[in-house]
Structure formats: C-alpha cells, structure tokens
Design an enzyme around this catalytic site. Structure first.
Site, short mmCIF file in Angstrom:
data_model
loop_
_atom_site.label_atom_id
_atom_site.label_comp_id
_atom_site.label_asym_id
_atom_site.label_seq_id
_atom_site.Cartn_x
_atom_site.Cartn_y
_atom_site.Cartn_z
CE LYS A 74 -1.55 3.03 2.04
NZ LYS A 74 -1.23 4.43 1.63
CD GLU A 101 -2.39 8.90 0.82
OE1 GLU A 101 -1.57 7.96 0.97
OE2 GLU A 101 -2.87 9.53 1.76
CB SER A 152 4.38 10.41 10.67
OG SER A 152 3.07 9.89 10.61
CB CYS A 157 13.29 9.08 7.79
SG CYS A 157 14.27 7.83 7.00
CD GLU A 190 9.68 13.61 11.07
OE1 GLU A 190 8.53 13.18 11.27
OE2 GLU A 190 10.55 12.95 10.48
P1 NAD Z 1 2.49 9.23 7.06
O1 NAD Z 1 2.67 8.59 8.38
O2 NAD Z 1 1.53 10.36 6.93
O3 NAD Z 1 2.02 8.13 5.97
C1 NAD Z 1 2.69 6.91 5.82
C2 NAD Z 1 1.73 5.88 5.25
O4 NAD Z 1 0.65 5.67 6.18
C3 NAD Z 1 1.09 6.28 3.94
O5 NAD Z 1 1.00 5.15 3.12
C4 NAD Z 1 -0.29 6.81 4.35
O6 NAD Z 1 -1.26 6.60 3.34
C5 NAD Z 1 -0.60 5.97 5.57
N1 NAD Z 1 -1.39 6.71 6.57
C6 NAD Z 1 -1.34 8.04 6.82
N2 NAD Z 1 -2.17 8.35 7.83
C7 NAD Z 1 -2.75 7.21 8.24
C8 NAD Z 1 -3.68 6.87 9.26
N3 NAD Z 1 -4.19 7.81 10.06
N4 NAD Z 1 -4.04 5.59 9.40
C9 NAD Z 1 -3.52 4.63 8.60
N5 NAD Z 1 -2.64 4.88 7.62
C10 NAD Z 1 -2.25 6.15 7.43
O7 NAD Z 1 3.95 9.64 6.56
P2 NAD Z 1 4.34 10.47 5.26
O8 NAD Z 1 3.92 11.89 5.46
O9 NAD Z 1 3.92 9.77 4.04
O10 NAD Z 1 5.94 10.36 5.33
C11 NAD Z 1 6.73 11.19 6.12
C12 NAD Z 1 7.04 10.56 7.46
O11 NAD Z 1 7.67 9.30 7.26
C13 NAD Z 1 8.03 11.37 8.28
O12 NAD Z 1 7.61 11.37 9.61
C14 NAD Z 1 9.34 10.61 8.12
O13 NAD Z 1 10.26 10.78 9.18
C15 NAD Z 1 8.84 9.21 8.06
N6 NAD Z 1 9.82 8.32 7.46
C16 NAD Z 1 10.48 7.47 8.28
C17 NAD Z 1 11.44 6.63 7.75
C18 NAD Z 1 12.20 5.69 8.64
O14 NAD Z 1 12.92 4.88 8.11
N7 NAD Z 1 12.09 5.77 9.94
C19 NAD Z 1 11.70 6.64 6.37
C20 NAD Z 1 10.97 7.50 5.56
C21 NAD Z 1 10.04 8.34 6.12
#
Ligand code: NAD
Length: 500
Positions: A175, A178, A228, A283, A384
């Site tokens: 997944k 989006e 996140s 990240c 962050e």
């Molecule tokens: P996000 O948490 O908003 O989304 C990540 C995924 O979760 C997406 O596929 C999204 O569709 C889904 N999602 C979002 N909200 C959701 C919810 N309420 N319930 C279920 N699924 C949900 O993250 P983002 O904005 O796409 O990416 C940025 C974040 O990712 C930053 O916090 C960054 O630090 C983190 N990140 C971490 C790493 C790591 O290795 N630790 C690597 C890359 C990015």
C-alpha cells in the site's frame, strides 16, 4: 482534460478499483494535478489479499534458487528502467532527478541483497545433540505480508520490504503512499516481466481505509510500515492486536554533533546535503546541529554562506539543488514552524519563507532556513518539521551533547564530526540512536546491514533489510530427529528429556 486514473495491481494485472473514492496526484513543482489515484476500499484489499494468499503455496514451494533468478532478472530490469523510475519519483515527489536516481539505486541494492537469499535461508544443524539425536532449524516463509510506505521515497522504501519478503517465499501486498503511487505500480509491471508468478506481488494505492482493512485482515501475517511516528504507533498497536508480526518505522529528529576539533569546511559541506537534500524530507535528514564549544560562530557563518547559495527550483532542472516540498499544506505547515521559531526567540539566520521560483508560481517551494541559538523547549526543536529547516543548538561539552541527543524521544540517525577517535568511540558507545555516522552525515546502512531507529523512531523489534529483514519475513522451525536402532531401549519416559 480528464487526468489518467491509475489502476490497482492485483494478481499480475492492472485492475480497476471498486472504490468510489480517489485523490489527485500533484506535481509539487507546478502544483498541477498530473494523475488520479484510486483510494482502495475493503473490497479491493480483500481481492489483493485473496490473490496473495492463493499464490502463496506455489511460491513457498518454488525453490529459493528459482525465486532468486527471478529477482535477479527484476534487478536487471530495474537497472534498465532506473531513469524512468527516478523521473516518476521526482515528478510526484519533487526531489531532484539526480537525488531520485540515487534513491532508486539504494533500492536496487536491496534487490541485489535479496538475490542472495538462498544462502541466507540456510538453517543450522547440529549432530548428536543427544545420543543418536540430531537437530536442525529451518527458516520458513510466513505467508501474506503487507507493506505500507511514506511519500518521501517512492521507490526505495517499498524496495526495503517486498524484495526480501518475496525472496523468502512470501507473497506481498503493498500500500504505497497515495501521493506517489506510480513507482510502485511500475515496479509491479517490471517484476511480472521478470517472471514473477501472478499474485505474488500486489499493489493497492489508498489511504487509511485501505490500511485499516489490511491491519485487521485475518489472512495477513506480517506488516512492515514506514512513516510518521503517530501512524507508526497506531499501525504497531492495531496490527499486533490482530495477531500480526509488525515492524513500524516512525519519524525522526536527527542531530549532528560538531566537536571543536572538526574540520569545519568538510563538516559544513556534509551538513548542507544532509539538511537540505530532498528539501529536508528524508527520515535521515540532519535537522539539528549541536555545536560544541567555541566553534559555533564560525560553523554558523559557514552554514549560512552555503545555505544562501543553494538553488531552489523544479527537480528536473539541472542546476537545481533543492526542489519543492510535497504539498501546499505541508509548505504552510513548515512556514508555520519557521514563524514559531521566530516567536519563541531563536535567531533566524537564513529565512526560506516567501521564496518565488520564476515560471513556477504554483509550486510548493520553501527556501533553505537556518536557525541559531535554539533551545530544547522550542517547537522547532521538539517536533519533526520534515522540511528544509536546520536548527543549531549550542552546548559546552561532549557530555552535554550526548545528554541532549539521548533526551530526544526520536532516535533514528545521528552523526558526530570530530578529529578525535576517543570522542567518536565514546559517542558511538553511549548514544541511544539506531544509526550512527562518524564524519558521515547520513549514515544509511547498506542493504546487507539493517536499517532502523530506536525509541519513538521504531515500534517493533526488527529493522528493515539485512539479516533482520530475513528474520522478519521468516519463522524458525527446529526439528529434532532420532532414527532408533532395533536394539535401542524403549524411549518411553515421563521425565523431561535431557537427551544427553
Ligand atoms: P504518514 O505517516 O503520513 O504516511 C505513511 C503511510 O501511512 C502512507 O501510506 C499513508 O497513506 C498511511 N497513513 C497516513 N495516515 C494514516 C492513518 N491515520 N491511518 C492509517 N494509515 C495512514 O507519513 P508520510 O507523510 O507519508 O511520510 C513522512 C514521514 O515518514 C516522516 O515522519 C518521516 O520521518 C517518516 N519516514 C520514516 C522513515 C524511517 O525509516 N524511519 C523513512 C521515511 C520516512
């Protein structure tokens, strides 16, 4: 003009979604809608999981060597299509083409690692664990695995997951975010072209609705998540509650500690790339500099001079150092953080607010921003930001720097810049962070090591790729064997067997 609506990828083919919901995919450099993406619903998720479940027995029983050959072919196709994948990643995310190509390469390296899975899937064997008794262990696949990925690495982060899961004999439902769905769908086509049987790899773009359907689905055995921290925690708790194995990587606030003996031009150059590369949307980006002792003024001056020279613009223009951020909403959030830093009393050295890029009026640009004299109470330090905002804190000693880093709830990556082996050794030993760089600003481990943070940057026990990836996607079975001779005395006993 109606924009192309993307498909799902289920059972080896493009599949129309049954969902009535969809979202715009935007080019962040122009603000233009370039595609529509379906937001998969429960029926779509059920179809994808059913295809993965049906494909599992055949794929599990395919020899590891045969699986590995298909992965090798997939690796070749990824190499051939690297520029195309980088273009898709850059177009939907905004990062520069060169940066996108680098991240695709780091993903391909995980496929390279996964090609070696037959060697890594060998279990252990011990002869004569008891008289006439041998024991061996096997690493077996677990079934249908799920990956849920963030927007910031459209190709690389999915490749941290599915190549290893599939090399281990599992089937997979991805997944993707989006906001950046196209790379995942293209990789699914390439994997099929490489000879992957239908149903082994499925892609369902979507949002929370699709995620929630996956987290509770009884046929899903394991969930890998990157995103996140609040969502990582939710994924961990929900999937674990439903009996699944989970690894959920969260957000970050990565510190670079700069010692008074560091070579400051080298350090400032290194910090530039780590803080502002990919507009800070990594990240492993450095978002905090901890300046130790008297070098702070000189270091800040060097950072300022470099930050002011960065060229901001669309990621597909050759001279550009830094592209836009992912959305208008995210840009406004970053600008709000910069406002709060000013209000709370940090010194704004370089201000990236209100930047204009000629010919890209609708783009979501924020310029390189640098704060000095920040403190640990300020919002710009605590949260962050995930944008091109670098915050400098000043401390008097290495002790203070280590305490500061260890007090932060995030613990993904960190780095120390120093000429002292003793300081570096102490830092690597005492720092409570999952990935550490010594004069290396973004210490992302190669595919044959594991990637993951500690504390609020990881919920679960095992990191991604490397041996931890192999362990996450397999379960161990230990087999104890005896072939009794006719002359052996009766083995029946009610006493706990000690075998010796
Ligand atoms: P996000 O948490 O908003 O989304 C990540 C995924 O979760 C997406 O596929 C999204 O569709 C889904 N999602 C979002 N909200 C959701 C919810 N309420 N319930 C279920 N699924 C949900 O993250 P983002 O904005 O796409 O990416 C940025 C974040 O990712 C930053 O916090 C960054 O630090 C983190 N990140 C971490 C790493 C790591 O290795 N630790 C690597 C890359 C990015």
């Amino acid at each position: 003009m109606t924009k192309l609506t993307l498909p799902l990828w289920i059972n080896g083919q493009r599949t129309e979604s049954r969902s009535s919901r969809s979202a715009d995919v935007t080019n962040p450099a122009s603000g233009e809608v370039i595609r529509r993406v379906p937001l998969a619903n429960r029926a779509d998720v059920n179809s994808a999981v059913a295809a993965a479940r049906a494909a599992f027995p055949g794929w599990r029983d395919t020899t590891p060597l045969r699986r590995s050959r298909i992965l090798n072919k997939f690796r070749e196709l990824l190499e051939t299509h690297r520029a195309e994948l980088a273009q898709l990643a850059s177009e939907e995310h905004g990062k520069t083409l060169e940066d996108a190509a680098g991240s695709v390469q780091r993903g391909i390296e995980v496929v390279e690692f996964a090609v070696g899975a037959p060697h890594l899937l060998k279990g252990e064997h011990a002869e004569n664990v008891g008289r006439g008794v041998d024991c061996h262990s096997m690493l077996q696949p677990i079934g249908v695995c799920v990956g849920i990925t963030p927007f910031n690495f459209p190709a690389m982060v999915p490749m941290w997951m599915f190549p290893i899961a599939i090399a281990c004999g599992n089937t997979f439902v991805l997944k993707p975010s989006e906001k950046v769905p196209s790379c995942s769908l293209r990789m699914a086509e390439l994997f099929r072209e490489a000879g992957l049987p239908d149903g082994v790899f499925n892609v369902v773009p979507g949002d929370k609705e699709a995620v929630d359907a996956l987290l509770v689905h009884p046929d899903v055995r394991a969930v890998s998540f990157v995103g996140s921290t609040p969502v990582a925690k939710y994924i961990y708790e929900t999937a674990a509650h439903h009996g699944k194995r989970v690894q959920a990587l969260g957000g970050a606030k990565n510190h670079a500690v700069v010692m008074p003996d560091a070579e400051l031009d080298f350090t400032a150059d290194a910090i530039m790339g780590a803080a502002y590369g990919s507009a800070g949307e990594r990240c492993m980006a450095i978002s905090v500099v901890v300046a130790v002792g008297e070098i702070a003024d000189t270091l800040v001056a060097k950072l300022k001079a470099r930050a002011e020279k960065l060229v901001i613009g669309p990621g597909d223009r050759k001279d550009v150092d830094m592209g836009p951020v992912i959305s208008a909403q995210h840009r406004d959030k970053i600008v709000g953080y910069i406002d709060s830093g000013v209000q709370q009393g940090a010194t704004l050295v370089t201000d990236g607010r209100g930047i204009k890029v000629a010919g890209h009026k609708g783009g979501y640009f924020v310029g390189a921003t640098l704060f000095d004299n920040a403190s640990t109470e300020m919002t710009i330090y605590r949260e962050e930001i995930f944008g091109p905002v670098l915050v400098v804190l000043r401390v008097a000693s290495l002790d203070e720097a280590i305490d500061l880093v260890n007090s932060n709830p995030y613990a993904n990556g960190t780095a120390i810049f120093t000429a002292s082996g003793a300081a570096a050794r102490r830092f690597q030993n005492e720092i409570e962070v999952g990935m550490v760089g010594i004069n290396v600003p973004i210490p992302v481990p190669m595919a044959f090591f594991s990637f993951g943070g500690w504390k609020s940057s990881l919920f679960g026990d095992l990191h991604m790729h490397g041996m931890e990836g192999i362990y996450f996607y397999t379960r161990t079975k230990a087999v104890t064997t005896r072939w009794p001779e006719v002359s052996d005395k009766n083995a029946s006993t009610l006493v706990m067997p000690t075998l010796g």
